[in-house]
Scaffold this motif. Structure first.
Motif, short mmCIF file in Angstrom:
data_model
loop_
_atom_site.label_atom_id
_atom_site.label_comp_id
_atom_site.label_asym_id
_atom_site.label_seq_id
_atom_site.Cartn_x
_atom_site.Cartn_y
_atom_site.Cartn_z
N LEU A 8 0.80 -1.19 -0.24
CA LEU A 8 0.14 0.08 0.11
C LEU A 8 0.88 1.19 -0.12
N ASP A 9 1.99 1.24 0.79
CA ASP A 9 2.91 2.55 0.77
C ASP A 9 3.44 2.71 -0.61
N THR A 12 1.06 4.06 -2.99
CA THR A 12 0.52 5.45 -2.95
C THR A 12 1.81 6.59 -3.20
N ARG A 124 2.05 7.38 -10.12
CA ARG A 124 0.95 6.69 -9.47
C ARG A 124 -0.19 6.26 -10.16
N ASP A 349 -6.76 7.76 -8.33
CA ASP A 349 -5.44 8.71 -7.89
C ASP A 349 -6.20 9.86 -7.27
N PHE A 352 -7.20 8.77 -3.85
CA PHE A 352 -5.94 8.38 -2.91
C PHE A 352 -5.72 9.94 -2.14
N ASP A 416 -12.22 4.81 2.47
CA ASP A 416 -10.73 4.33 2.37
C ASP A 416 -10.65 3.78 0.92
N ARG A 418 -7.84 3.28 -0.46
CA ARG A 418 -6.74 2.27 -0.54
C ARG A 418 -7.20 0.78 -0.44
N GLN A 419 -7.99 0.90 0.58
CA GLN A 419 -8.71 -0.58 1.12
C GLN A 419 -9.77 -1.12 -0.20
N CYS A 422 -7.41 -2.04 -3.32
CA CYS A 422 -6.80 -3.52 -2.79
C CYS A 422 -7.80 -4.51 -3.00
#
Length: 556
Positions: A8-9, A12, A124, A349, A352, A416, A418-419, A422
Motif C-alpha cells: 500500500l505504501d 501510493t 501513481r 488517484d 487517494f 478508504d 486504498r482498501q 486493494c
C-alpha cells in the motif's frame, strides 16, 4: 535500495523508479498471464484455427499464403500466424506455445498502459492503470486465449499511446513517438486489417478537430511516417496478392466492407450488445466507467484535460465503431480497455488524495450487486435443472463475489480508497485464478478435439482417411493431417472453391462411398448421424470416442 515490503505504501507513492515498477509489474502479471498456459486443450474454432494455420505454414515452408485444412484462408492478415509459427519453431507445437504470443501481448499491453499513464498523469496513475487493466478478470482470461484480438489490442494501444505522447507537448513534439505510432499502426494492420489504421486515424482526427491543433498535421511527419508505415505493412500484402489474385477482393471487399455493413458472417447483434459485454468483462472496475467519464468532462480544462479528452475519444470511438458493425464478437472491444483503465486510474488517484466523492456511488452499487451475485452463485447449482457449475464451483465463485462486495461496502463506510482498490484487485485476481478451472472444462468437453485428434494420430496409418462432418479445426491440428469435410465446408467455403478440391469436400452420398471403400476411415460425426451411417454402411461404425455432441468412429 531494497524492494518495498508494504504494497500500500509503495502504491501510493508519487515518485518511484520506473525500472522497478516495470520489473514488479512484469513479475506479477507475467506469473498471472503465463501460469498453466498449456493446461487446457485448444478450443474450437478460434484457438485451434490460429494454431493450425501456422502449423501448416511451417510444414509447407510457406509463410506468405495462409491455409486452413490445406485450402486458402484469407479472413485475417498474417501477424499472429507468423508469431505463432516462431513460437512453434522455438518451443515446439503445444498449447503453451500456441497461446504464448497472446499472453505476452496482454502483458505488453499492461506494461505500456503503465508507461502511458505515468507519462500523462504521473507515476501513481500509471501504476494504478496497469493494476486495473491487469487485474481485470475479463482481460486476463481473454489475453490467454489464442485469438487475433489480443495482438491487435497491444499494437493499437502502443500506436494510439505513442501519438498522444508525441503530441501532448505543443511546444516540443516528440518525433520518435510519431515514428513509433506509424510502426505499430502498421503492425495493427498486419494483426487484423484496415481497422489497425482506420480506428487510430479516427481518434486522431477528432482529437485534432476538438482541440483545434491543426499544427499537429505538420508535426506528424506524414510523408516519412507514411513511407515507414508502408515499409512495415505493405510487403506481405503485395506478396500474397501476387501469389493469390483472388486475395484482394475477398480480404478487402468481403472481409472489411461487407463484414461491417452486412450480416454476411451471421454474427449480427443489436447495437447495445457491447454494453453488457464491457460491464461483465471489466467487472468490478466497470462500475467506475461512468464516474471516470464524468470526471474527464468536468476537468477537461484542468491540467491533463487534453490527455483525458484523448483517452475518452479512444474508448468512445472504438466502442461506437464496433457497436455499429453488423459483425460482433465479445473480444472486438478489447482495445478500449487500456484507455478506460487509465481514466479509472485517474479517478482512484484523486481518491487517494482525499477526494472520495466520485467513488461513493459506484462503490456502493458494485458492493451490493456483487453481494447479490455471490448469493445467486451459491444458490444456482442447487436450484438449476442442469447447472453449468457444481456446488463446489458455486461456493468458490459466490464466496469471492460476496467477499469482494463486502470489502467494497466497508471501504465506502470508511471512505478508504486504498482498501477499496486493494480489495477489488485481490478479488479480481482470485476470481481469475479459480473461475477458469471451474468453467473452462465445460468448453473443453463441447469444443475441444484434442482427445479424438490424438487417437487418430496414434491409430491411423499413412493410407487412412480422416473425415469430419463439418469443419473441426482442432481435429486436424491434433491429428496433424488434413480432413475430408462432408456436409458443408463451413468457414473454408472460399478456399474449397479454389482449384480441384472435389476429393476433400463431399456430400453424404460420396462420404458413404468413401466409408464403404477399401481405405481405413476415421470420422468425426454428429451424434444424430450415427444411426443413418450405421444403416447405410456395410461395416458398422466402431465408436472410438464420444462427447455430448460428437462421435469419433472408424470403419475398421
Amino acid at each position: 535500495m531494497p524492494f518495498p515490503l508494504d504494497p500500500l505504501d509503495y502504491l501510493t507513492r508519487s515518485h518511484e523508479s520506473r525500472r522497478r515498477d516495470l520489473l514488479l509489474l512484469t513479475v506479477l502479471f507475467g506469473l498471472l498471464f503465463l501460469q498453466l498456459l498449456g493446461h487446457f486443450p485448444l478450443i474450437d474454432p478460434d484457438e485451434a484455427r490460429y494454431a493450425e494455420i501456422p502449423r501448416e505454414m511451417l510444414e509447407r515452408g510457406d509463410l506468405v499464403t495462409p491455409l486452413l485444412n490445406y485450402v486458402k484462408y484469407f479472413e485475417k492478415p498474417v501477424l499472429l500466424y507468423w508469431l505463432n509459427a516462431i513460437s512453434f519453431y522455438l518451443f515446439g507445437i503445444s498449447e503453451f506455445s500456441a497461446r504464448l504470443v497472446c499472453a505476452l501481448s496482454g502483458l505488453g499491453t499492461v506494461l505500456f498502459s503503465y508507461h502511458l499513464g505515468r507519462e500523462l498523469f504521473g507515476r501513481r496513475t500509471g501504476l494504478l492503470a496497469a493494476l486495473i487493466l491487469g487485474g481485470c478478470t475479463g482481460f486476463l482470461i481473454q489475453a490467454r486465449i489464442n485469438i487475433t484480438d489480443i495482438p491487435l489490442t497491444f499494437t493499437m494501444t502502443v500506436a494510439l499511446g505513442s501519438y498522444i505522447l508525441a503530441a501532448r507537448d505543443a511546444q516540443q513534439p516528440r518525433a520518435g513517438y510519431y515514428y513509433l505510432f506509424y510502426v505499430f499502426a502498421a503492425l495493427a494492420v498486419l494483426a487484423k486489417g484496415l481497422i489497425g489504421i482506420v480506428l487510430p486515424g479516427a481518434v486522431i482526427f477528432w482529437h485534432i478537430v476538438l482541440t483545434r491543433r491543426w499544427r499537429i498535421l505538420k508535426e506528424m511527419r506524414l510523408i516519412p511516417g507514411g513511407l515507414l508505415f508502408l515499409a512495415v505493412a505493405a510487403p506481405w500484402f503485395v506478396l500474397v496478392c501476387q501469389r493469390n489474385p483472388e486475395f484482394f477482393q475477398f480480404f478487402f471487399i468481403h472481409e472489411h466492407f461487407e463484414r461491417f455493413l452486412t450480416k454476411v458472417h451471421r454474427r449480427y447483434q443489436p447495437f447495445w450488445y457491447f454494453i453488457p459485454i464491457l460491464f461483465g468483462f471489466m467487472i468490478p472496475w466497470s462500475f467506475f466507467i461512468p464516474s471516470a467519464l464524468r470526471n474527464f468532462w468536468r476537468n477537461r480544462a484542468a491540467t491533463g484535460g487534453e490527455a483525458r479528452l484523448y483517452l475518452a475519444l479512444w474508448a468512445i470511438i472504438i466502442f461506437a465503431f464496433f457497436s455499429k458493425s453488423n459483425s460482433k464478437l465479445p473480444a472486438y472491444i478489447l482495445p478500449v480497455y487500456p484507455a478506460l483503465a487509465i481514466l479509472i486510474g485517474t479517478l482512484f488517484d484523486r481518491a487517494f488524495n482525499g477526494d472520495f466523492r466520485p467513488m461513493r456511488r459506484p462503490a456502493l452499487a458494485f458492493g451490493w450487486l456483487l453481494t447479490l451475485m455471490g448469493c445467486a452463485a451459491l444458490l444456482y447449482p442447487l436450484v438449476a435443472h442442469r447447472p453449468l457449475v457444481g456446488p463446489v464451483g458455486g461456493l468458490v465463485i459466490g464466496s469471492i463475489l460476496i467477499l469482494q462486495g463486502a470489502v467494497g461496502l466497508a471501504a465506502v463506510k470508511r471512505e478508504d480508497a486504498r482498501q477499496l482498490f486493494c480489495g477489488l484487485l485481490a478479488g479480481s485476481i482470485l476470481l481469475f485464478l479459480t473461475a477458469p478451472h471451474i468453467v473452462f472444462p465445460l468448453f473443453v468437453e463441447r469444443k475441444s478435439y484434442r482427445e479424438p485428434g490424438e487417437i487418430v494420430k496414434k491409430l491411423a496409418g499413412p493410407d487412412a482417411v480422416l473425415a469430419s462432418q463439418g469443419l473441426r479445426q482442432g481435429l486436424g491440428y491434433y491429428a496433424e493431417r488434413r480432413c475430408v469435410i462432408f456436409d458443408g465446408p463451413g468457414e473454408i467455403e472460399f478456399g474449397s472453391k479454389i482449384g480441384d478440391q472435389s476429393a476433400w469436400f463431399l456430400n453424404r452420398d460420396r462420404f458413404r462411398a468413401l466409408w464403404n471403400g477399401p481405405k481405413p476411415v476415421y470420422a468425426m460425426i454428429l451424434r444424430g448421424y450415427l444411426a443413418e451411417l450405421s444403416a447405410s454402411s456395410a461395416v458398422r461404425p466402431r465408436i472410438l470416442w464420444q462427447s455430448s455432441k460428437h462421435y469419433l468412429v472408424t470403419n475398421r
